[in-house]
Design an enzyme around this catalytic site. Structure first.
Site, short mmCIF file in Angstrom:
data_model
loop_
_atom_site.label_atom_id
_atom_site.label_comp_id
_atom_site.label_asym_id
_atom_site.label_seq_id
_atom_site.Cartn_x
_atom_site.Cartn_y
_atom_site.Cartn_z
N ARG A 1 0.92 -1.26 0.14
CA ARG A 1 0.20 0.10 -0.10
C ARG A 1 0.87 1.28 -0.14
NH1 ARG A 1 -4.68 1.53 4.47
NH2 ARG A 1 -4.68 3.81 4.28
N TYR B 1 2.21 -10.12 7.07
CA TYR B 1 2.22 -8.69 7.20
C TYR B 1 3.52 -8.01 7.35
CZ TYR B 1 -0.13 -4.19 8.35
OH TYR B 1 -0.47 -2.67 8.34
N PHE C 1 1.77 2.51 5.12
CA PHE C 1 2.62 1.56 4.69
C PHE C 1 2.17 0.33 5.28
CE2 PHE C 1 6.10 -1.37 4.80
CZ PHE C 1 7.09 -0.99 3.99
N GLU C 2 1.86 -0.57 4.49
CA GLU C 2 1.65 -1.95 4.72
C GLU C 2 2.01 -2.94 3.50
OE1 GLU C 2 -2.26 -2.46 6.50
OE2 GLU C 2 -3.11 -2.33 4.51
N ILE C 3 2.59 -3.96 3.95
CA ILE C 3 2.95 -5.07 2.73
C ILE C 3 2.01 -6.44 3.37
CG2 ILE C 3 4.79 -6.27 1.62
CD1 ILE C 3 6.44 -3.98 1.86
#
Length: 399
Positions: A205, A231, A296-298
């Site tokens: 994101r 995550y 910010f997230e993967i």
């Protein structure tokens, strides 16, 4: 002139004590001597000060560019089923391009993962033209379905307006902006259900006007897959307790009915810490307010599509807190991950330098430029107390 006898005795005793202490130092067991490099690293890790921790790459394997294996039009590309995604308005094009250029420069120009943009209104030709020019990768433009964006039928709008008035008095930001509530709800539980992502597993994101500072030369998505991570986060902070006052009580109701959903290796202590910010803990009714800052997230979309998360989101959605309070996707995602997922599957991407105003993650790494090592905020110093990473390291460690 001879020294008095008393002074000679004192000097002899002093020399004896000094020699004795030197002998003890040389005889000291290993665990009382200077720590080894490995021990020093562990001591530093548990010092609970992320600013002091030198950042390095995650453990192997690291998938890198070899020849044309990540070229944009390679039918046999090493890319996996993943995308960079952003919920963005047409009017945010200039700020979005700043984010795109940073991430393309530091990472994606090597790996050419597609960009997927979402909007509750159709994208303009100008938006499409300028974003396509910012990357060699594929770009996709998707419309959020009206049923995903609309205010649910069970929300009492009179109660919503009363809540807005009450929480604005408590200085809860964005409380009066209906679109902000819709965005939080969509990012919490609807985005993973969008048809355009039906066959996508991983996402990164990215929001408008964020910055990336470090050269990342490995495939982040394949690293998540290779290491079985659910995550990845970058910044971890406290939330406004007034905005989530009933989130934890509603979560406790849900847990009471779904005890089997709680993972045995959970991060509940991080969610229930009352010592660092006792005022937050009290106002949020037992929740520390720690959360991963989800701009910010993967992540692995499989988690958000799992039965346990869908049931949890539906429970929260029916409770109405996305509108009657200002539950954000960040605390909702964080609480769910902290309770329902194995905490060892949550990774801190400390090597990815990042800024979303007013907070930074600026690693101690020669691959980074444009930010000050160890800097956490570009705002007032009091904002440093918002950093929740020390609690994460305390209860979970530094993956």
């Amino acid at each position: 002139m001879a020294l008095p006898k008393s002074m000679r005795i004192l000097g002899a005793v002093t020399i004896f004590i000094f020699c004795y202490m030197l002998l003890q130092i040389y005889k000291a067991p290993a665990d009382l001597q200077a720590p080894s490099k490995e021990s020093a690293s562990k001591l530093q890790q548990w010092d609970h000060d992320p600013q002091l921790d030198p950042s390095g790459e995650p453990p192997e394997p690291l998938r890198r560019v070899e020849g044309d294996n990540y070229e944009p039009n390679n039918p046999n590309s090493a890319r996996i089923n993943a995308t960079i995604l952003s919920l963005v308005r047409n009017s945010e094009i200039d700020d979005l391009l700043k984010s795109m250029r940073d991430l393309e420069r530091t990472w994606n120009h090597k790996f050419n993962y597609p960009w997927t943009f979402f909007n509750d209104e159709p994208f303009t030709d100008e938006f499409k033209k300028r974003t396509r020019a910012a990357t060699k990768a594929e770009v996709r433009y998707e419309l959020v379905p009206k049923e995903h964006w609309a205010i649910p039928s069970w929300i009492n709008m009179d109660l919503f307006r009363e809540s807005v008035s009450l929480l604005e008095e408590q200085e809860v930001q964005y409380m009066s902006k209906v679109s902000y509530h819709q965005m939080c709800r969509w990012n919490s539980g609807m985005f993973s259900e969008h048809p355009a992502l039906a066959n996508t597993q991983y996402y990164w994101r990215v929001e408008p006007n964020v910055h990336f500072f470090c050269d990342i030369d490995y495939d982040v998505f394949r690293w998540m897959q290779d290491h079985n991570k659910t995550y990845g986060f970058n910044i971890n902070i406290h939330d406004s307790p007034e905005s989530v006052a009933t989130l934890w009580p509603e979560t406790q109701k849900f847990m009471e009915d779904h005890k089997d959903y709680i993972h045995p290796n959970n991060a509940r202590q991080w969610l229930e810490d009352s010592e660092k910010r006792p005022e937050n803990f009290k106002k949020a009714n037992g929740y520390s307010t720690c959360h991963f800052w989800s701009n910010f997230e993967i992540g692995d979309l499989s988690f958000w599509r799992s039965k346990k998360y869908r049931d949890y989101f539906d429970h929260l959605d029916r409770a109405g807190g996305f509108f009657y309070e200002r539950w954000g996707d960040a605390p909702v995602h964080s609480v769910a991950l902290g309770l329902f997922e194995d905490k060892s599957k949550i990774h801190w991407f400390r090597d990815i330098g990042y800024q979303h105003i007013p907070f930074f993650n600026c690693p101690n790494n020669p691959k980074c430029s444009g930010c000050v090592t160890g800097r956490f905020t570009d705002g007032e110093q009091w904002l440093n107390r918002e950093d929740c990473r020390p609690l994460w390291f305390k209860y979970v460690g530094m993956d």
